[in-house]
Each structure stands twice: as structure tokens, then as C-alpha cells.
Write an enzyme that holds these catalytic residues in place. Sequence first.
Site, short mmCIF file in Angstrom:
data_model
loop_
_atom_site.label_atom_id
_atom_site.label_comp_id
_atom_site.label_asym_id
_atom_site.label_seq_id
_atom_site.Cartn_x
_atom_site.Cartn_y
_atom_site.Cartn_z
N HIS B 131 77.69 52.72 1.85
CA HIS B 131 78.58 53.03 0.74
C HIS B 131 79.72 53.94 1.14
O HIS B 131 80.79 53.89 0.58
CB HIS B 131 77.80 53.66 -0.41
CG HIS B 131 76.94 52.65 -1.11
ND1 HIS B 131 76.25 52.92 -2.24
CD2 HIS B 131 76.68 51.36 -0.80
CE1 HIS B 131 75.59 51.85 -2.62
NE2 HIS B 131 75.82 50.89 -1.75
N LYS B 132 79.48 54.77 2.13
CA LYS B 132 80.56 55.66 2.58
C LYS B 132 81.72 54.84 3.11
O LYS B 132 82.86 55.14 2.85
CB LYS B 132 80.05 56.56 3.70
CG LYS B 132 79.60 57.90 3.20
CD LYS B 132 79.41 58.82 4.40
CE LYS B 132 78.14 59.60 4.22
NZ LYS B 132 77.68 60.18 5.47
N PHE B 133 81.39 53.78 3.83
CA PHE B 133 82.43 52.90 4.33
C PHE B 133 83.13 52.21 3.16
O PHE B 133 84.35 52.19 3.07
CB PHE B 133 81.85 51.85 5.28
CG PHE B 133 82.80 50.72 5.58
CD1 PHE B 133 83.91 50.94 6.39
CD2 PHE B 133 82.62 49.47 5.02
CE1 PHE B 133 84.80 49.92 6.65
CE2 PHE B 133 83.51 48.44 5.28
CZ PHE B 133 84.60 48.66 6.10
N LEU B 265 78.97 37.78 9.42
CA LEU B 265 79.05 39.09 10.06
C LEU B 265 77.71 39.33 10.75
O LEU B 265 76.66 39.35 10.11
CB LEU B 265 79.30 40.18 9.01
CG LEU B 265 79.10 41.62 9.47
CD1 LEU B 265 80.00 41.94 10.66
CD2 LEU B 265 79.36 42.58 8.34
N CYS B 266 77.76 39.47 12.04
CA CYS B 266 76.51 39.63 12.80
C CYS B 266 76.72 40.56 13.97
O CYS B 266 77.68 40.43 14.73
CB CYS B 266 76.05 38.26 13.30
SG CYS B 266 74.50 38.33 14.22
N LYS B 274 75.67 51.18 16.83
CA LYS B 274 77.04 51.39 17.31
C LYS B 274 78.07 51.31 16.19
O LYS B 274 79.26 51.46 16.43
CB LYS B 274 77.38 50.37 18.40
CG LYS B 274 76.49 50.43 19.63
CD LYS B 274 76.76 51.68 20.45
CE LYS B 274 76.07 51.64 21.81
NZ LYS B 274 74.59 51.77 21.69
N LEU B 276 79.31 48.82 14.58
CA LEU B 276 80.33 47.80 14.80
C LEU B 276 80.71 47.09 13.51
O LEU B 276 81.83 46.61 13.37
CB LEU B 276 79.81 46.77 15.82
CG LEU B 276 79.77 47.27 17.27
CD1 LEU B 276 78.97 46.31 18.15
CD2 LEU B 276 81.18 47.45 17.83
N LEU B 553 78.46 29.36 2.25
CA LEU B 553 77.65 28.68 3.26
C LEU B 553 76.89 29.66 4.15
O LEU B 553 77.38 30.67 4.53
CB LEU B 553 78.56 27.82 4.13
CG LEU B 553 79.26 26.73 3.33
CD1 LEU B 553 80.28 26.03 4.20
CD2 LEU B 553 78.26 25.73 2.78
#
Lengths: 230, 553
Positions: B131-133, B265-266, B274, B276, B553
Site C-alpha cells: 500500500h505504501k507504493f 507481472l512476475c 529486491k 522489483l 487473460l
Amino acid sequence: MPSSSFEAAAAYLSTASSLSKVSNTIKLELYGLFKYVTAGPTPTSSRPSIFDMTGRAKWDAWNAAGKAYTQAQDAETRYLEIAKELGWDEQAAVSKQHEAPSTTNEDEDGDIWDSEEDVSSQGGGGLGCAVSTMAYTKEESEKTLHGFAVENNLKGIEDLLSLVPDLNLDELDEHGYTPLHLAADRGHLDIVKLLLSKGVDKSIKDPDDMAALELARIVGHREIVSLLSE
Amino acid sequence: MASKDQQKQPPTGIAPAEEHEEEEQTDSEDEPHDPDQAVGSSTTALASDSKKKKKKKSKVSRALSALKGKSKIPDELVNSVLDRAKAEESIPEGELTPDNIRDALEQLKIMDVVQGKVGLGGLNKKDMGAHKFWGTQPVPQPGEGPPIDDGYIEPTKPREEVRQEPYPLHKDFEWSFLDISDPKQCKEVYDLLSANYVEDDQASFRFQYSAEFLQWALMPPGYHKEWHIGVRVTTTKKLVAFISGVPMTLRVRKNVINVTEINYLCVHKRLRSKRLAPVLIKEVTRQTHLKGIFQAIYTAGVIVPTPISTCRYFHRSLNVPKLVDIGFCYVPRNMTLARMTRLNAAPGATVLPGLREMEEKDILQVASLFTRFMQRFSLAPIYDIGEIQHQFLSGRGEGSIGDGGQGRRERQVTWSYVVEDPGTQQITDFFSFYSLPSTVIGNQKHPVLEAAYLYYYATTVAFEPGAEGEEGHLKRRLETLITDALVVANDAKFDVFNALTLMDNVSLLQDLKFGPGDGYLNFYLYNWRTAPLSGMNAEADVPAGKGIGVVML
């Protein structure tokens, strides 16, 4: 200075799915060897406290590697040996290296990978679709003959029989199933064998008018089908 | 949206958002919003009276906060729920005993929610920390309430004002565009996803998007290679993270906007610390901005700020013995697997006269049927002819049916069927579904779960007067149509047929023997406000499901 084979093996191991099946002992050995080769013979920091179990185990593994090998070359050889056992193919790796020549890693610690713990199941960011299975409310385990037949609890039934030798093994439960129905339907071969050895009645029909043999056949438990057809 | 993070960025250049350790700390008692959130926001339906609810909830929330770390449900919590249930008079007095409440809470695994292990319905997990992001992103923030008007949150920027250089990565990593049309690079994405992508909560199943699926999903007409973004290890060039966007024209209620559909997103399992993910999201956003697109649609099993709708997965078992064997579903104590198998046996043949596979010649008619049918939903894609061709025909595989196993072509991803009226030769209906298998983790006997997912469908019956509603003939027609879809999927040896509570699905699920799943899907818009849409639950006067007409999808 680690060789390119070493770096390729390290890259392989860091992602190899075979590694998930490997014991922690091997993983720790690999870690110790890796640190020996890339960072130096022994840890420079002090040993982590007992509460940091992972950190402590890693520190110990590195320290052990430092004691076991006198030169980095030997540690590297051992590392490559384990990597090969785990399916790393040097030839394939070398040709790959050729296509994408690796830049010199100036940071000696190429140890970019996390440990195995704390891996979430959401793909790393949580965006995307979700994997779903049928919602299910766990039912209480029944400590009864029928319950044991469902749960494939052979010992449970044996214990019950030693307590109550004249137990009626053909008894219907509240839903109209015998233990044999349930075991044949769920595919619990050992329970079926035990029940048959006690001479249960194979011909009893369930509420859908099916005997144990038909249940096993519909579901496709071949061994049980042949056992019940005898 | 970038500048704020940039100033704070650590010298390593990695991800602006929090570290894991911090996440753990902020999860502690002094931030009651977390458990609160988990209890209150499983649907956004509650947003409008969230103030009121908050007050009511504070007692519960205090109780929740007080008991972190214990797994037994404390009396204080039980009593608090008891009081509320009594006040609401929604449960018969006799059933309101502390033991019943305790049982119900235990079934909900409420302690796992409180301790942050999972969210309600298996949502959330630790991602609450994300949530910060999201607090730095142009998305509706918690507690905002529904907007008065639909519209953007941040205005569109001219290209020269968009950040021109990629976001920095730690020197161990580098950016890389993936050319999905290149089989080698496509395989790299496949390998990354099949080992590291989304799993269920028990880590028993993991999506296994095939390479041909990815090519179909990532290369619709007008796709941009720059939106297929990877992160590689600098030394070995190994692909360790990925995110993608594809262009889509989306209608959100009355507005038509050009968006990017963000998906896949993976991050490699062993690089999750990290951070990412946030930098991937920021980079794909930047690449999207460079193409003049400032809105996005995305979905997630987890809750982040702020879903516009939540749908639930439903499952129609086809191969019951296998599904039981792999732990996808269970045999209830009161019946036999044999009976379950018989009850779920799909019909042997399709019933609609004129049902056949969709062909190129059908594109125009399907396009017009699709367009008209989809106007019935609040959120829906707008497809031109090329997109219709792509969505429904380009994934049909190669060779003839049977080449790729029973009922399948080689590399077949989608199954699209039309109903051609034998008299008028008009296309009256169509349906489609796609193949998305999952790896059955650690199962030698059954390594793969073959799952079909209901995609788009339409019928002209929807346009007849009085068709809608519980007794209307739309429901009956769709039941017949989707039953035929089940037959086709069963013939192609799918183990299970999945659908979400969107479009008209809600009215069909029960009668077609779908069972509720433990998975949920939250829908999100980036940089666009709109009031909650009907998904799993009805919103305003829109029946459940009919807010959402987008299948991700």
C-alpha cells in the site's frame, strides 16, 4: 577469481527447479562453497545469534567450507561437482555464455538470490489473475469405522478390531454406505484388502443401488476392481 | 508520479517502496488499519458508508489488534461479534451462541487474517505492505469514498514531460524488451512464469501459461514491443522478472478510454526481497506514457488500493476423479466419488442446431453481435474487426482437430463457436473459452491440471423484449449455450471449466453445476475514477456480475 563455469553453474543453481528437492545440507554446502569462492575463505562478520537461525546456519556452512578447503580452486571444483549432479550441463552453459558474454562482475558478491523462505505465491507483485480451487470446508475427522475407511486409516480400523473383535464390518453409516463402499469408492486399496480378509459382504448395494465393485469401476480404481471381481 | 519517489530513492536504485522488514513492523498493533482493511474491504460496496462502519468496527478492530500472535479466538472478539450480530438482528436468536460464533470465525480462519497470513477469502497476504507504493500512484486511495464524477486522477502529459530515461535498477540487473514473436524470447517468458507465477494459497497449483497463449495474449493488433518489459541479470542475461501491457479500448460506463491492459507481472521467486515489482510497474507506466496512454486496467487476487469490483471464481468439474485425486476438490462425507462423477458427467453431445466452429467469414457478424451484447455491461472492451479476429480466431491452433490430442489442434489456445440459424444463415449466438493449464505442484501422476476458462459469449436473445431476469428466456438460452461449451470442453479433455461472477455468468452458475471457488479476482483501473461496479455483489440497481464485461487473460 571465479571461472566462467562457476558463474554459469551458480546462475543455473540459483534457479534450477531441481534445487527445490535438495536437502538443506546440500544447499548449505553450496552456499558455503559459493561464499568461499566469491568472497573469501571464511566469514568476516561475527557469528549470527541463535535467533537468526538461517543466518547462523549459513555462517556455519561458509566457515566449514573455509576449514575444509585450502584453496578456492578446490572449493570451486566441489561446487561444480554438485551442480552437475543437480543437472547443470557445462556444455550447454558454455554455448549460452558465448551468445551472451557476461560482463565482468565488479561486485565480488554476485550472491543476488534470496533464500528459499518467505516466497509468496502471488507471482511477485500480485497483479494478474488468481489461481482458485473449489472452496471447501474441512469436515471433522470421525473416529469411527466408517471415518477410518474414508481417511484411509488402516491402523485405526485394526485398533478398533482389537478393541471390539466382533465389530460388524458390514454396518451401514447414516448415509447408507458400508466401510467397503467407502474404501472402494475413495480408492483405499489396503482398507479394501483388510475388509475382504475379514469376510465382509461385497454384494451390499449403496443408496444409488451400486455395490463396491461398481463404485470402484466408475471411478477407475483398477486394482480394487480386480480385487473385488475375484 | 515519479518525482516523489526519485528523491527518496536509495543509492542502489532499487525499488522505492518499503523493505520486507519494514512491512513486518508496520503490520503491528499500532496500525489498526490493516486488520480493519481486511475485514472491511473485501468488497468496495461498503465504501459509501465506510465512516459509519469504521466506528462500529473500532471495537472489533481493537479486539483484533490485541490478540495478534495467538491462534485461539479470544472471548473478547467472540463477544464483540455476538453483540453486533444481536444488534443487527440478522441471525435467529437461538443460533447466536458464543460457540457458534467461534466456530464460524474459525471456519473463516479469522486468526490467519488477523496475523496477516492471509486476507479474507485468501486475499491480501502480506501485500498489504504494498500500500505504501500504491499511495504514491494515481489510484483511488483508501477512505476516499466513491467519486462524484468519473474521470482521470492525473492529467495527461505531453510526451516531452514524460520521464525520458528508464528507472534505475541495481547494477546486478538490467532492462530488456522481450520480442514475444521470437520463439526463443517467448520461451524465456514461459520459463519464468511457469516456475514463478501465481499459485493458489496452498501452493498446490501454479498457472502454466503456454508459449502460444502468451503470443496470443501479448500480441493483439497494435501491440507495442516496448510494453513487454523484462529484467535480466546483468552477468548471465537470465530473465528474472517481467511485466506486460497491451493496448485496449475500454468503455467505463459512459466514457471510452484508451488503456493498457497490464498483466503477467512476475518476479523470480528468489528475488522477491529486491522490490522489483514496484519499479516494473513504474517502468511499464513510463513506457505507456511515452505512447500517450495514461490509463490502465489490471486485476489481482490480492487487494491493493482500490478495487472497482471483486469477482469470485466458480468451477465446473468435468473429470471428477482426477480433480479429487489432485486435491482440487473433495468428496463430501455424505456421498460417493462415483455419485459425484455421475452427477457431473457432461452431456454427450451439443444441442443447439447450427452450432459450429467460428470461421473467418463470421467475423463481421460476430463483431456486431459482440458489440451490441457488451453494451449491457458497465465495463467492457471495444473491439474492431481486427481485434475480433485476433481474440477469437488467432488462437485456434494449427492442423486439424485431434492433432493436439482429443478435441484439440496443435498449439490450440482458444475455442470459438457460433450458432448459425439454419433458416436465415444469421449468426445468433457465439461462445468462446481458452485453455490455461496449471502445474499440479509436486504431482508425478497428474503433473498438469487442464483448465478451460469461459471467455466472451453473446446471444441475440438478449435483445428481445423481456429477455432479462430470473424467468426471462435469456437465462435459459445462455444455459443451453454454455452447456454446449461444457460439452466441447469435455470433448477436448479439459478437467475443469472455470468462470468468474461477471457478465451474465451469475445467473447460470448454479444450474450448470458450477461450485464456488476459493479464489477471487479484484478489478482495478489506473488513473481513472469510477464508482464500484457489480461483480460478486450487486451495486446500486445493477444485478451481480453485470458491472463487469472484461475477461482478463
